[in-house]
Design an enzyme around this catalytic site. Structure first.
Site, PDB file in Angstrom:
ATOM      1  N   GLY A   1       0.773  -1.076   0.065  1.00  0.00           N
ATOM      2  CA  GLY A   1       0.002   0.031  -0.034  1.00  0.00           C
ATOM      3  C   GLY A   1       1.110   1.137  -0.017  1.00  0.00           C
ATOM      4  O   GLY A   1       2.084   1.293  -0.506  1.00  0.00           O
TER       5      GLY A   1
ATOM      6  N   GLU B   1       2.773  -1.992   8.906  1.00  0.00           N
ATOM      7  CA  GLU B   1       3.798  -2.916   8.591  1.00  0.00           C
ATOM      8  C   GLU B   1       5.072  -2.788   9.072  1.00  0.00           C
ATOM      9  O   GLU B   1       5.271  -2.023  10.299  1.00  0.00           O
ATOM     10  CB  GLU B   1       4.099  -2.551   6.923  1.00  0.00           C
ATOM     11  CG  GLU B   1       2.828  -2.964   6.149  1.00  0.00           C
ATOM     12  CD  GLU B   1       3.200  -2.598   4.608  1.00  0.00           C
ATOM     13  OE1 GLU B   1       2.266  -3.143   3.662  1.00  0.00           O
ATOM     14  OE2 GLU B   1       4.045  -2.023   4.432  1.00  0.00           O
TER      15      GLU B   1
ATOM     16  N   HIS C   1      13.623  -7.857  -0.672  1.00  0.00           N
ATOM     17  CA  HIS C   1      12.485  -8.267   0.308  1.00  0.00           C
ATOM     18  C   HIS C   1      12.760  -9.609   0.925  1.00  0.00           C
ATOM     19  O   HIS C   1      12.879 -10.463   0.398  1.00  0.00           O
ATOM     20  CB  HIS C   1      11.199  -8.190  -0.614  1.00  0.00           C
ATOM     21  CG  HIS C   1      10.166  -8.098   0.103  1.00  0.00           C
ATOM     22  ND1 HIS C   1       9.476  -9.052   0.863  1.00  0.00           N
ATOM     23  CD2 HIS C   1       9.239  -7.078   0.244  1.00  0.00           C
ATOM     24  CE1 HIS C   1       8.180  -8.533   1.513  1.00  0.00           C
ATOM     25  NE2 HIS C   1       8.065  -7.326   0.986  1.00  0.00           N
TER      26      HIS C   1
ATOM     27  N   ARG D   1      12.852  -3.988   6.942  1.00  0.00           N
ATOM     28  CA  ARG D   1      13.106  -5.268   5.808  1.00  0.00           C
ATOM     29  C   ARG D   1      14.763  -5.574   5.860  1.00  0.00           C
ATOM     30  O   ARG D   1      14.985  -6.937   5.727  1.00  0.00           O
ATOM     31  CB  ARG D   1      12.781  -4.890   4.529  1.00  0.00           C
ATOM     32  CG  ARG D   1      11.467  -4.599   4.529  1.00  0.00           C
ATOM     33  CD  ARG D   1      11.010  -4.020   3.021  1.00  0.00           C
ATOM     34  NE  ARG D   1       9.703  -4.091   2.794  1.00  0.00           N
ATOM     35  CZ  ARG D   1       8.983  -3.642   1.779  1.00  0.00           C
ATOM     36  NH1 ARG D   1       9.809  -3.134   0.788  1.00  0.00           N
ATOM     37  NH2 ARG D   1       7.760  -3.650   1.765  1.00  0.00           N
TER      38      ARG D   1
ATOM     39  N   HIS E   1      14.419  -6.409  -4.390  1.00  0.00           N
ATOM     40  CA  HIS E   1      13.103  -5.852  -4.509  1.00  0.00           C
ATOM     41  C   HIS E   1      13.175  -4.490  -5.131  1.00  0.00           C
ATOM     42  O   HIS E   1      12.220  -3.989  -5.635  1.00  0.00           O
ATOM     43  CB  HIS E   1      12.449  -6.193  -3.084  1.00  0.00           C
ATOM     44  CG  HIS E   1      11.230  -5.654  -3.124  1.00  0.00           C
ATOM     45  ND1 HIS E   1       9.972  -6.068  -3.967  1.00  0.00           N
ATOM     46  CD2 HIS E   1      10.559  -4.659  -2.015  1.00  0.00           C
ATOM     47  CE1 HIS E   1       8.757  -5.333  -3.351  1.00  0.00           C
ATOM     48  NE2 HIS E   1       9.410  -4.623  -2.672  1.00  0.00           N
TER      49      HIS E   1
ATOM     50  N   ARG F   1      14.684   1.187   2.863  1.00  0.00           N
ATOM     51  CA  ARG F   1      13.528   1.886   2.576  1.00  0.00           C
ATOM     52  C   ARG F   1      12.542   1.496   3.508  1.00  0.00           C
ATOM     53  O   ARG F   1      12.416   0.009   3.609  1.00  0.00           O
ATOM     54  CB  ARG F   1      12.851   1.558   1.075  1.00  0.00           C
ATOM     55  CG  ARG F   1      11.431   1.955   0.795  1.00  0.00           C
ATOM     56  CD  ARG F   1      10.895   1.847  -0.356  1.00  0.00           C
ATOM     57  NE  ARG F   1      11.063   0.625  -0.936  1.00  0.00           N
ATOM     58  CZ  ARG F   1       9.627  -0.138  -0.792  1.00  0.00           C
ATOM     59  NH1 ARG F   1       8.664   0.261  -0.272  1.00  0.00           N
ATOM     60  NH2 ARG F   1       9.902  -1.467  -1.317  1.00  0.00           N
TER      61      ARG F   1
ATOM     62  N   LEU G   1       5.470   4.013  -2.926  1.00  0.00           N
ATOM     63  CA  LEU G   1       4.619   4.623  -3.794  1.00  0.00           C
ATOM     64  C   LEU G   1       4.260   6.106  -3.438  1.00  0.00           C
ATOM     65  O   LEU G   1       4.217   6.878  -4.169  1.00  0.00           O
ATOM     66  CB  LEU G   1       3.441   3.654  -3.564  1.00  0.00           C
ATOM     67  CG  LEU G   1       3.301   2.313  -4.109  1.00  0.00           C
ATOM     68  CD1 LEU G   1       1.919   1.729  -4.158  1.00  0.00           C
ATOM     69  CD2 LEU G   1       3.725   2.697  -5.776  1.00  0.00           C
TER      70      LEU G   1
END
Length: 655
Positions: free
Chosen positions: A126, A191, A311, A366, A427, A462, A468
Site C-alpha cells: 500500500g 507494516e 524483500h 526489511r 526488490h 526503505r 509509492l
C-alpha cells in the site's frame, strides 16, 4: 567535506574540503570517474532551477479514437516526434506527473512494454501516509529515519511525510478505491518498521488499483499520448560550457524495429529500478535499470547504489506442494502486510527465530529481517523459511490477502491452514539518479521520480510502503520547475539532426548472426545475475566485491568482443542488447558504491566493516566518468554535440 575515490575502487585518492554547490561538479573533472561522499544539504544545485533552457514550441496534437494510437501534426519526419514533455515510464510517478503537466502542454508517455507493466502494478502492500487520528508527521518521519539507518535526508523526509496525505486524497478523488473499515474510514494496515497503522491499501493489490485509476485518467486526457513498446535507448544531450542539457530521448519501437526520436522541452525519467541485475527478484522483466544507466551515460549524478533492498519474503517455489513447471520470470511477493497483520517467521524446525535477532521481531525493518533469514538459511543449510498467518481468522486472511491466498492455492497451499515458504529476493533500489527536492538533476531539463530517483528519503533502507508515497510526492513536486523550464525557451527544430540516429540491429544483421548474438547475450545475462547474487548479495565482503568487480569486467569485455566480432556496431540498438548494456552499467555502479562504503549500514552489510561508523554517515555519490577507455555500456551511442552546434538559447523568454 567530501571524500573522493575513483569509481569501481575502494582506494582513497585525495580529499576536497568545503565542497559546496557547483564547485563539487567542477572538482569532478579532476578524476576520471570519482565517487564522493558529502552531505546532501551542501548540494546547492538541487535547490534551484535555471531560468534558461533549450526547447521548442510544438503545434497542437490530434489523438486517434484507438487507444494510444498517435496521430500527431508535430512531426519533423515519420521517425521524429515533438512534445513539450516526454516521460519515460508508465508507473505511478510517470502517470501522476503526466496528468499535471498535461495542463500546460503536449505529453508523451514512453513505455517499454504495455502501459500497465511496471513495478507499481505489482506493489501489494500500500501507501504509507499519516491519516489516523493518533498518528503524526513526526512519528512517520522518525520511523523513516530509523529504518533508513539515519542516512536519510531530513528535509526530503519531512516533505514526503507532510505532503503525503494530500497526495493520497488526490488519488481517491481520481477514482482509486481503497479498503475501508466497518466505521466507514480508510482501513489502515501496519507494516514492519512502522509505529502506527498508516498503510492505505486495496486488499493486497494496491499498486494494481492505483495503476488502473491513473491509466484511466491518462487515457481520457486529450493532451497525453502513450507510446507502448518503445524501448528508451539513450537520452539526447548536448553540452553548453559546463552544463549538460537534455533535449529528449531515442527509442526503439520493438514492434516495428524503427528508431523513434522524441524531442522535448522537459524530460522525466520514471523508469523504475534494476531488480534484474539479480536472478531472484520481485520486479517485472522490464526492470533492467534502463533509466539509471541512461542517466549515468548522460553524466547525471548517481547516489547510494550500494543499498539494494532484498524483500525478506518472496514465495519459495521449493517449498510448494505443487512445483513450478518452469522458472518464474519474477518472484511472487508475499507482502510486508502479512507480517504486519500478525504473521510469524519460523525455520523448518518450526522454531520462531526473529526475536533472537531484533526486539521488534517480525516487525523489524526489511534489512534486519532479510539478514536474519539469510543467517538462518546458512546456519541450517536450508532453502527457505516459513511465514505463518494461519492462526488468524480465515475470513480475515482471505479478505486482507486475496491475491496471495489465491496464488498459493494454485500450487496446493492453503495459507489459512499452512505456513508459506518464503525466501529473500531483490526488490527495490534505494539508490538511483541524484534528485533535488523538486525532482531536478544536475542535467538541465532532466527530472526524475519514483524508484529511478535517489531523493534521500530512504537513506540506507526503505521503510515499507514509502515508495509509492515518494513517487506521488516527487512526481507532483517536479511539475512546476518542469513547466517553468518548458516555458522559458525555444529550440530550433533542426536540432534533431545533431545526433546520428541509432540503427535497429535486427534489420542490419543476418538472422543467423542475430541468433548467435542473442544466445550469447542470454548466457552473459545469466552469468552476471549469478555473480551479483553470489558476491553482491545480502551479506558482503571486500574480497567478494573485488571478485565480482573483476568477474563482471571480464564478462563484459568478452561480451563486447563477441558482439563486435559478429558485426555489431557501437551505434546499433536492439532490446536484448540494450538491456544487457544497462544491466552491466547498473551492476558496476552497485559494486563501486559498495566497495567505497567502509561500514555496515542499512542494506549494506559487510563482514569486513560490521559496525556503523558515525563519521561515514554520508551518501555515496558517483560522478560522471570520462568516456576515454570506458566500456560500451558506459557510453552513449551518439557523440554528444556541443550546444553551439545549432541550438539557440532564449534567456527568460516566457511565452
Amino acid at each position: 567535506m567530501a571524500t573522493w575515490i575513483p569509481a569501481g575502487s575502494g582506494t582513497l585518492q585525495f580529499r576536497v574540503t568545503n565542497c559546496k554547490g557547483h564547485s563539487c561538479r567542477r572538482t569532478a573533472l579532476v578524476s576520471d570517474a570519482p565517487i564522493a561522499r558529502f552531505l546532501r544539504k551542501d548540494l546547492s544545485w538541487s535547490k534551484a532551477v535555471s531560468k534558461h533552457v533549450c526547447a521548442f514550441s510544438a503545434p497542437p496534437l490530434q489523438k486517434n479514437q484507438k487507444l494510444f494510437k498517435i496521430v500527431s501534426s508535430c512531426k519533423i519526419d515519420s521517425l521524429t516526434q515533438c512534445f513539450d514533455f516526454s516521460i519515460i515510464g508508465s508507473g505511478i510517478a510517470g502517470l501522476r506527473y503526466a496528468l499535471e503537466v498535461a495542463k500546460y502542454g503536449s505529453v508523451a508517455v514512453i513505455t517499454k512494454a504495455e502501459s500497465h507493466e511496471c513495478n507499481t502494478n505489482y506493489a501489494q502492500g500500500g501507501v504509507s501516509a499519516v491519516l489516523g487520528p493518533s498518528d503524526s508527521v513526526e512519528s512517520h518521519m522518525k520511523d523513516t529515519i530509523v529504518a533508513g539507518a539515519y542516512l536519510c535526508d531530513e528535509e526530503s523526509v519531512r516533505v514526503v511525510c507532510t505532503e503525503g496525505p494530500e497526495r493520497v486524497r488526490e488519488l481517491i478523488a481520481m477514482g482509486a478505491s481503497f479498503d475501508h473499515g466497518e466505521d466507514g474510514n480508510l482501513h489502515l494496515m501496519r507494516e514492519g518498521g512502522h509505529s502506527h497503522h498508516r498503510i492505505v491499501h486495496a486488499a493486497d493489490m494496491t499498486g494494481k488499483e492505483i495503476e488502473r485509476a491513473l491509466l484511466k485518467a491518462v487515457i481520457n486526457n486529450p493532451n497525453i499520448f502513450v507510446f507502448e513498446h518503445h524501448f528508451a535507448i539513450d537520452l539526447l544531450t548536448c553540452q553548453d560550457e559546463s552544463d549538460i542539457i537534455c533535449l529528449g530521448v531515442d527509442t526503439l519501437n520493438t514492434k516495428t524495429l524503427e528508431v523513434i526520436r522524441f524531442l522535448s522541452k522537459a524530460t522525466l525519467l520514471a523508469s523504475g529500478g534494476a531488480g534484474h541485475i539479480y536472478p531472484k527478484t520481485t520486479n517485472p522483466l522490464v526492470a533492467t535499470g534502463d533509466g539509471i544507466a541512461m542517466a549515468h551515460r548522460a553524466q547525471a549524478l548517481i547516489s547510494n547504489m550500494e543499498f539494494v533492498q532484498f524483500h525478506p519474503t518472496a514465495l519459495a517455489d521449493e517449498g510448494l506442494p505443487i512445483k513450478q513447471t518452469k522458472p518464474r520470470e519474477k518472484a511472487f511477493l508475499i507482502s510486508e502486510a502479512v507480517r504486519g497483520d500478525g504473521g510469524i517467521l519460523y525455520n523448518l524446525g518450526m522454531e520462531r527465530f526473529m526475536p533472537l535477532y531484533d526486539e521488534r521481531a517480525e516487525l523489524a525493518p526489511r534489512d534486519v529481517v532479510a539478514r536474519s533469514i539469510d543467517d538462518q538459511l546458512k546456519k541450517r543449510d536450508e532453502k527457505y523459511v516459513l511465514l505463518d498467518i494461519s492462526h488468524k481468522p480465515k475470513e480475515e486472511i482471505l479478505s486482507h490477502f486475496p491475491n496471495i491466498s489465491s496464488t498459493c492455492l494454485k500450487y496446493g497451499l492453503d495459507i489459512t491452514r499452512h505456513p508459506i515458504p518464503v525466501v529473500p529476493a531483490a526488490h527495490y533500489m534505494c539508490g538511483g539518479v541524484q534528485a533535488g527536492l523538486q525532482g531536478e538533476t544536475n542535467v538541465k531539463g532532466l527530472y526524475v521520480a519514483g524508484e529511478v530517483a535517489c531523493t534521500g528519503l530512504h537513506g540506507a533502507n526503505r521503510l515499507a510502503s514509502n515508495s509509492l508515497l515518494e513517487a506521488l510526492v516527487f512526481a507532483r513536486r517536479a511539475v512546476q520547475p518542469s513547466v517553468d523550464w518548458m516555458k522559458s525557451s525555444s529550440l530550433d527544430l533542426t536540432a534533431s539532426n545533431l545526433w546520428p540516429r541509432p540503427a535497429a540491429a535486427p534489420l542490419s544483421l543476418e538472422s543467423n548472426v542475430t541468433d548467435k548474438i542473442l544466445s550469447m547475450t542470454k548466457e552473459s545475462r545469466t552469468e552476471l545475475q549469478s555473480i551479483m547474487w553470489n558476491y553482491v548479495g545480502i551479506v558482503r565482503s571486500t574480497m567478494r566485491l573485488e571478485t565480482a568487480k573483476q568477474n563482471i569486467c571480464n564478462l563484459e569485455a568478452k561480451w563486447e568482443e563477441c558482439l563486435f566480432e559478429h558485426g555489431w556496431k557501437p551505434t546499433m540498438a536492439g532490446p536484448e542488447i540494450c538491456e544487457m548494456r544497462n544491466l552491466f552499467c547498473c551492476a558496476k555502479l552497485v559494486i563501486s558504491s559498495a566497495l567505497s562504503r567502509h561500514e555496515s549500514r542499512g542494506l549494506h552489510y559487510t563482514v569486513d566493516f560490521p559496525h556503523l561508523e558515525e563519521s561515514k554517515r554520508l551518501p555515496t555519490i558517483i560522478f560522471p566518468s570520462s568516456t576515454v577507455n570506458s566500456t560500451w555500456s558506459s557510453r552513449q551511442l551518439h557523440k554528444q554535440p556541443m550546444y553551439q552546434e545549432g541550438i539557440k538559447l532564449c534567456h527568460n523568454t516566457y511565452k
